[in-house]
Design a protein around this motif. Sequence first.
Motif, short mmCIF file in Angstrom:
data_model
loop_
_atom_site.label_atom_id
_atom_site.label_comp_id
_atom_site.label_asym_id
_atom_site.label_seq_id
_atom_site.Cartn_x
_atom_site.Cartn_y
_atom_site.Cartn_z
N MET A 127 -24.01 -24.29 -39.88
CA MET A 127 -24.31 -23.21 -38.94
C MET A 127 -23.15 -22.22 -38.87
N ILE A 128 -23.42 -21.02 -38.45
CA ILE A 128 -22.38 -20.00 -38.33
C ILE A 128 -21.64 -20.22 -37.03
N ARG A 129 -20.33 -20.36 -37.13
CA ARG A 129 -19.53 -20.57 -35.92
C ARG A 129 -19.39 -19.27 -35.15
N ARG A 130 -19.54 -19.36 -33.85
CA ARG A 130 -19.33 -18.22 -32.97
C ARG A 130 -18.30 -18.62 -31.93
N THR A 131 -17.96 -17.72 -31.07
CA THR A 131 -17.01 -18.08 -30.02
C THR A 131 -17.67 -19.06 -29.07
N ASP A 132 -16.85 -19.87 -28.40
CA ASP A 132 -17.39 -20.83 -27.43
C ASP A 132 -18.17 -20.12 -26.33
N GLY A 133 -17.72 -18.90 -25.97
CA GLY A 133 -18.42 -18.16 -24.92
C GLY A 133 -19.84 -17.85 -25.31
N THR A 134 -20.05 -17.43 -26.58
CA THR A 134 -21.40 -17.14 -27.06
C THR A 134 -22.22 -18.42 -27.13
N LEU A 135 -21.63 -19.47 -27.65
CA LEU A 135 -22.33 -20.75 -27.77
C LEU A 135 -22.64 -21.36 -26.41
N TYR A 136 -21.79 -21.12 -25.44
CA TYR A 136 -22.02 -21.62 -24.09
C TYR A 136 -23.37 -21.12 -23.57
N HIS A 137 -23.64 -19.82 -23.73
CA HIS A 137 -24.92 -19.27 -23.29
C HIS A 137 -26.06 -19.78 -24.17
N GLN A 138 -25.80 -19.94 -25.46
CA GLN A 138 -26.81 -20.47 -26.36
C GLN A 138 -27.20 -21.90 -25.98
N ILE A 139 -26.20 -22.69 -25.62
CA ILE A 139 -26.46 -24.08 -25.21
C ILE A 139 -27.29 -24.11 -23.93
N LYS A 140 -26.97 -23.24 -22.97
CA LYS A 140 -27.74 -23.19 -21.73
C LYS A 140 -29.20 -22.88 -22.00
N GLN A 141 -29.45 -21.90 -22.88
CA GLN A 141 -30.83 -21.54 -23.18
C GLN A 141 -31.53 -22.66 -23.92
N TRP A 142 -30.80 -23.32 -24.81
CA TRP A 142 -31.39 -24.45 -25.54
C TRP A 142 -31.77 -25.58 -24.57
N LEU A 143 -30.87 -25.86 -23.63
CA LEU A 143 -31.15 -26.91 -22.64
C LEU A 143 -32.35 -26.56 -21.77
N ARG A 144 -32.45 -25.29 -21.38
CA ARG A 144 -33.61 -24.85 -20.59
C ARG A 144 -34.91 -25.19 -21.33
N GLY A 145 -34.92 -24.87 -22.63
CA GLY A 145 -36.11 -25.15 -23.43
C GLY A 145 -36.38 -26.63 -23.55
N GLU A 146 -35.32 -27.43 -23.67
CA GLU A 146 -35.48 -28.88 -23.81
C GLU A 146 -36.06 -29.50 -22.54
N ILE A 147 -35.51 -29.14 -21.39
CA ILE A 147 -35.94 -29.80 -20.16
C ILE A 147 -37.30 -29.29 -19.67
N GLU A 148 -37.71 -28.12 -20.15
CA GLU A 148 -38.99 -27.57 -19.69
C GLU A 148 -40.14 -28.51 -20.00
N HIS A 149 -40.05 -29.24 -21.10
CA HIS A 149 -41.15 -30.11 -21.53
C HIS A 149 -40.91 -31.58 -21.22
N LEU A 150 -39.83 -31.87 -20.49
CA LEU A 150 -39.53 -33.24 -20.13
C LEU A 150 -40.18 -33.61 -18.79
N PRO A 151 -40.56 -34.85 -18.58
CA PRO A 151 -41.05 -35.28 -17.27
C PRO A 151 -39.91 -35.36 -16.27
N PRO A 152 -40.19 -35.35 -14.98
CA PRO A 152 -39.13 -35.48 -13.97
C PRO A 152 -38.30 -36.74 -14.17
N ASP A 153 -37.00 -36.62 -13.95
CA ASP A 153 -36.04 -37.73 -14.04
C ASP A 153 -35.78 -38.19 -15.47
#
Length: 235
Positions: free
Chosen positions: A1-27
């Motif tokens: 993967m192309i390395r970016r600054t941690d600041g850019t990846l920080y926001h990318q990780i947040k968005q990725w996590l949002r997508g992951e938890i959207e389809h998970l059941p509670p808890d």
Amino acid sequence: MIRRTDGTLYHQIKQWLRGEIEHLPPDAPIPSELSIAKQFGVSRGTVRQAIADLVHEQLIYRIQGKGSFKSPVAVNHTSAHMDGLTRQLMDCGLQPSITDIALDTAVLPEPYVEPLQLAADAPVWRLQRVWRASGRPISLGVAYIPQGAVPGLHIEAGQSLLQALSAQGITIARAESYSRAVLADALCAEQLQVPVGAAILQMTYYGYTADGRPAFVEVTRTVGEHYVLHVTQQL
């Protein structure tokens, strides 16, 4: 993967996590900090910061020594109110229910007279209800519907307003919503089990038929810590 600054990846990780938890059941558990850090090629501190933000937004909770999990009551709300809150709770893996339903005749509050294009003394239906997520009250809603347009309005237990209107031959084609922060009054505090003066997110929805006629206004007041407004914009 192309390395970016941690600041850019920080926001990318947040968005990725949002997508992951959207389809998970509670808890349900979310991936560990270590596995996410390896996946994105960043430090665990960067991942920890992204998770901490989602904990603050009530989308994730932590248990010391066990990990991080999807919150059982956080509703990731989009601008698509047309689906109804019941459907959105189901999409979040929560068990929706509607209680304390009251349907009566009322005088339309002055701020909604002009938007609904009614006379000040025109009779309206007032529908009051509480939405619950897996048993926990999260929203108090009050809807006003012109009686002239729906003379025989009937609401079945657990039925959404859109479903009830559809049963009367009224299809809602467009909605507009407005949100603002308010403080819980006595009724809101009692129904949502929060202190008087607690932070509440109030959203006002106007529903319109295909020919542009206003069909209803609905005001929902939601416990702020259980409500996340998520709007995606294509730039």
